[in-house]
Design an enzyme around this catalytic site. Structure first.
Site, PDB file in Angstrom:
ATOM      1  N   SER A 181     -92.091 -26.208  -0.002  1.00 50.57           N
ATOM      2  CA  SER A 181     -93.443 -25.781  -0.404  1.00 50.57           C
ATOM      3  C   SER A 181     -94.321 -26.943  -0.824  1.00 50.57           C
ATOM      4  CB  SER A 181     -93.352 -24.762  -1.545  1.00 50.57           C
ATOM      5  OG  SER A 181     -93.136 -25.412  -2.789  1.00 50.57           O
ATOM      6  N   GLU A 199     -94.684 -19.503   0.345  1.00 51.07           N
ATOM      7  CA  GLU A 199     -93.607 -19.297   1.314  1.00 51.07           C
ATOM      8  C   GLU A 199     -92.617 -18.303   0.718  1.00 51.07           C
ATOM      9  OE1 GLU A 199     -91.447 -23.088   1.478  1.00 51.07           O
ATOM     10  OE2 GLU A 199     -90.342 -22.451  -0.309  1.00 51.07           O
ATOM     11  N   GLY A 205     -84.646 -27.740   0.509  1.00 49.81           N
ATOM     12  CA  GLY A 205     -84.711 -26.755  -0.561  1.00 49.81           C
ATOM     13  C   GLY A 205     -86.025 -25.990  -0.530  1.00 49.81           C
ATOM     14  N   CYS A 206     -86.075 -24.919  -1.330  1.00 51.13           N
ATOM     15  CA  CYS A 206     -87.252 -24.052  -1.315  1.00 51.13           C
ATOM     16  C   CYS A 206     -88.460 -24.742  -1.949  1.00 51.13           C
ATOM     17  CB  CYS A 206     -86.944 -22.733  -2.010  1.00 51.13           C
ATOM     18  SG  CYS A 206     -86.151 -22.885  -3.615  1.00 51.13           S
ATOM     19  N   TYR A 207     -88.273 -25.331  -3.134  1.00 46.52           N
ATOM     20  CA  TYR A 207     -89.399 -26.049  -3.740  1.00 46.52           C
ATOM     21  C   TYR A 207     -89.842 -27.215  -2.851  1.00 46.52           C
ATOM     22  CZ  TYR A 207     -88.877 -23.623  -8.277  1.00 46.52           C
ATOM     23  OH  TYR A 207     -88.844 -22.700  -9.287  1.00 46.52           O
TER      24      TYR A 207
END
Lengths: 345, 345, 345, 345
Positions: free
Chosen positions: A159, A317, A154-156
């Site tokens: 990061s 990101e 996932g995106c979180y």
């Protein structure tokens, strides 16, 4: 280098859009099919006018998703679907010999219990959890190369994991007391018609949400625990900010006693010094989402606070590229034997 | 109720603009003079066209700042100047019997040593530090009423102090390990021509800055220390986000053992339950800057994380109103004996 | 001055929100009821958290709209409903003796044929079209004072009519060849969950829409024709731009031969020189939506192009204030005998 | 295909940044030098952190502009300088045999009188005006291929000329009465520290400027006159809108009597049907800057208004790509014999 035929199931959302863009321009991939329940029958250009002038876009039309048909056409299939429905497609595609790269959370966890705790239902294909690889290339490069089912992070999580895993593995920071404060652009909420994500509700607004137990915590903590060799529980607060794309994460970490600036610097340089998609900032530079949006790069900077003794690590990101579709393509490059940066620079 | 004559020194920045707006519409204040070095000679409407239709704006023209002249005209003088130059005006104005409300950081600290540590030069009027009151009405209401020199708090400090001071005073949270993660709109950087704050540099961008030792830390920590009765050192990370106005702060606090949700709730209700400008959110609601921009309200919500045992407190305010000019007017209301909400609702 | 009791039917959209704000702070109006089909039962603060701290908001809760009940409670009722349903409420309210101020397009036209042409169905209450007054106070002040049914103008029409009507009435510009190019903030599209108005679809985007026959043309042309004394047909192109609020209109007008700059200037000064809510810009100033957002003012500037001989007139307004709710309150002030600027400055 | 060595003089502005990006990724160009007076000595990554991870960026460092040195290193030199200083570099570079592609307005006009009228000083190198070609590839493709000095068009001119020239050439619209209403993102104002372009001055703001005689009019009218075979004078109104990139132009054109929809459609299809960088929209689609930002495409749609008989043509482009650097690279491709789309898709 032999090209691969690729398809995308669920290509009409924001991640799907970026995936289409990356694959249309990929030197070794041929995008042969795109599907969308709600846009079936429409051309790619009708749904995403910006692709209309791309020479390769003319032939593309959204079809109803059909795993059997796709399996005959494609070597690699990306699933860009809402959470919970990936298994339905992954099983027949894998059985038919396709490589499956899933952008949902469905195969990211190893533990069915954690899955049930966070997603409130039993996992629909628990056997596949054992076969899947967590698609974070900087950490699982070798495993990804050999896997047929890649659960793209996932995106979180991306990061948070990229800046934290090396420090935990090296034992430089404590596995306790970790805080991740994240700011995400609105595309992270997806392309769905909800009042909360209307322009006037998001513009000139900043707000936290999902406090204190966001679903992404499950995969973040599982991966951090693997890195630390002990169970890690973190504090995570996501916020919605008025930009289209980009995640900025600020991490608060407690140092192990012997850690100093030199060791942190050495650790990051050793792990990421040669990574094409991790940028270690130097001097006074701090991450800024505008410097990574549209790229597959994650920027990382850190500061040791001499007053508090705490380590602050910041990352930036593009949530739709390194946080989703770009990272998925990076995994495709690995599993297909393409140069890892193909189509991503 | 007898009106007071008020003046603003340095009225051409963003805080000055909001101060003008509030004072033009204040039922008991008469704005008699506005000054600005760079705009001297221009009418109010030339610098801020939006005031042109206001009936009281016709007569207003920016003049060169001159403390002696102002002292003759005004009962209350607001200083909306860059840090470091307020003393020059405060001394003669106080000597002439004016009430001075300073929006800069110049009189916020009690310790000249801390001032020098953070501002890198000696304080120009150390005697005044003893006379000044920190203008946070919810905390220093009685002192403000009796003071002639009010040091109005900064925008970040207000967003951190209001949620934290009651908990520290009540001994519900530990004075150690406090983390404040703040997101600020671009007006916080002032109205100065710098490339970093151009539209294209801030729009579609999110970035931390001033890590790890921002100047505002000095007043935050001094005030938190007073509340806790012990020296408090916090971690503070400001971020710039693409909105004009608004600050969202997320605080991470460690609980004292005996603290539970009920005690936190009771503490906040007791301290802020009747405050007109603090809004305690209930149920699922979380702070959102769009709900406070243009008002003097600070929204506060909190969550106890059962997983980590940590307390997360979130606040939202308008950096130019409750974080600057609105709060200064609130102090004026107190010191002048006006209703505290006059001109602010 | 005796207060009036007012109610709002359909108060949960963006116009409704601004109407609530204006009426909560109005010195002579008491907001006694707000209705909303979809939010019935919720408090005002639950739907619009920003009103939670307003002393007068505590008692307000959305109810199901019921004309009979409202007629008993209120002297003045605002209708902030989608087009096409206002008649259903207006008839019983008028019969019960209420003043009705309608913010929809339902009673703005005099001609039932034009209504049918633009709205594709018969007008539901054609008799009321004769009784209604077009609520543009600068043009119909006297009529508004005596009317019980006020059809408050649309946002685009206001931005076009205010600059154009005086010139047409004075015969300074030709009634032919008029072009209006308008840019509107996204709140103009209403608070409805549609993909087209999601943050990511509007942010970093500019687009025309409704070309060439937007519904608002009907009322614009009817009013311009009345001013010119001959049938006027204009070219109108609306565009959507990424701001919350504000309309900027650029008008291209052809001069009658004898017209010169002096006559235009004199005409505007005569008609608008004393108007509290029209601001004629002077010198080099040009309209900017940021100078009118949040106010009931319409800015107007003009340039005679010596090269083309054409007159360019530019206007700026807040689409939700002068373009909707503020103007409706201005009409209420007139019809109730309050000062025209009450609650609007 | 043999690569060419290219350099950029003045590479630290927004056009320069996009030019660097395009040339770093160009398959047949090698970026050998970048200059900037104010950033001389700094690396590319210091000025534009987003390029730091690009493999080809490591070696690039801004130097002081020096025409003699550049002439030795580069085959093609781009000038991305403010208006008025290009001649100083163009003369020695051309003498040394370089191809010069100038992004400023310095060589776009054929008439020295018009230049003086609009730029208020004599042209510094009038001889070069005869040698230069106006770099609009869709119109001057053959001339560009043979030219050594290419004057790349401005952003507004491109958005107006591409939709209008074919219609004028075909005699379908009148050369009189043309109106162009344009909306531009803030990057069009350049990367200079001015209060007018600060985030808080542009965000939540829309405003016209440069009314009625913008400098770009000179090249627009010269080119339209060439297309029409008669002197053309247009009305042009630029507006500033809060997006980083993108221009949306709405054109109002009067038809020649015999013109009908079929002829317009046929004209555009014939002229642009095979153009890779002009997209003729079909059906209900209208231009939207978000569909062209980041690409070298200009979208065009048109509507015949049966009510007014007028033709409305709308175009959208990225002001920094098709409106500046992308178009300049397109010209480079032509003059160097590369495929016209190289590095641009």
């Amino acid at each position: 280098m032999k090209s691969k035929k690729v398809a995308i199931i669920g290509a009409s959302g924001y991640s799907g859009e970026v995936l289409v863009q990356l694959l249309l321009n990929h030197p070794h991939a041929e995008l042969v099919d795109i599907t969308s329940r709600q846009n079936a029958g429409q051309t790619l250009a009708q749904v995403f006018p910006k692709f209309a002038s791309h020479p390769k876009s003319k032939a593309l039309r959204f079809s109803e998703p059909n795993a059997e048909l796709l399996a005959k056409q494609a070597d690699v299939v990306f699933l860009a679907l809402p959470h919970g429905v990936a298994a339905e497609y992954a099983v027949p595609l894998l059985n038919a010999g396709c490589v499956v790269i899933d952008l949902s959370a469905d195969f990211r966890l190893k533990s069915v219990d954690v899955y049930k705790d966070f997603y409130a239902h039993d996992h629909p294909a628990p056997d596949l959890l054992k076969k899947s690889v967590y698609g974070l290339p900087e950490i699982y490069r070798d495993e990804i190369k050999k896997s047929l089912l890649i659960a793209s992070p996932g995106c979180y999580p991306t990061s948070i994991l990229l800046p934290t895993i090396p420090l935990l593995k090296a034992g430089l920071v404590k596995p306790t007391g970790i805080i991740a404060d994240s700011l995400s652009g609105v595309s992270g909420a997806g392309r769905k018609a909800e009042v909360d994500y209307l322009f006037c509700e998001c513009n000139e607004s900043v707000r936290p949400y999902g406090v204190p137990k966001h679903r992404h915590l499950s995969e973040i903590e599982e991966q951090l625990s693997l890195a630390a060799g002990t169970k890690v529980m973190i504090q995570f607060t996501p916020h919605l900010i008025p930009v289209n794309r980009g995640i900025l994460t600020t991490l608060y970490l407690e140092l192990v006693k012997s850690t100093d600036a030199e060791k942190i610097s050495a650790c990051y340089k050793k792990v990421y010094g040669s990574e094409p998609f991790v940028r270690l900032l130097e001097g006074k530079a701090l991450p800024d989402t505008k410097n990574v949006v549209g790229t597959n790069v994650c920027e990382i900077a850190w500061r040791l606070d001499p007053r508090t003794g705490r380590l602050i690590v910041m990352s930036a990101e593009d949530n739709l590229v390194k946080g989703a579709s770009g990272q998925a393509v990076q995994s495709m490059n690995l599993v297909c034997g393409f140069p890892e940066t193909a189509g991503l620079i």
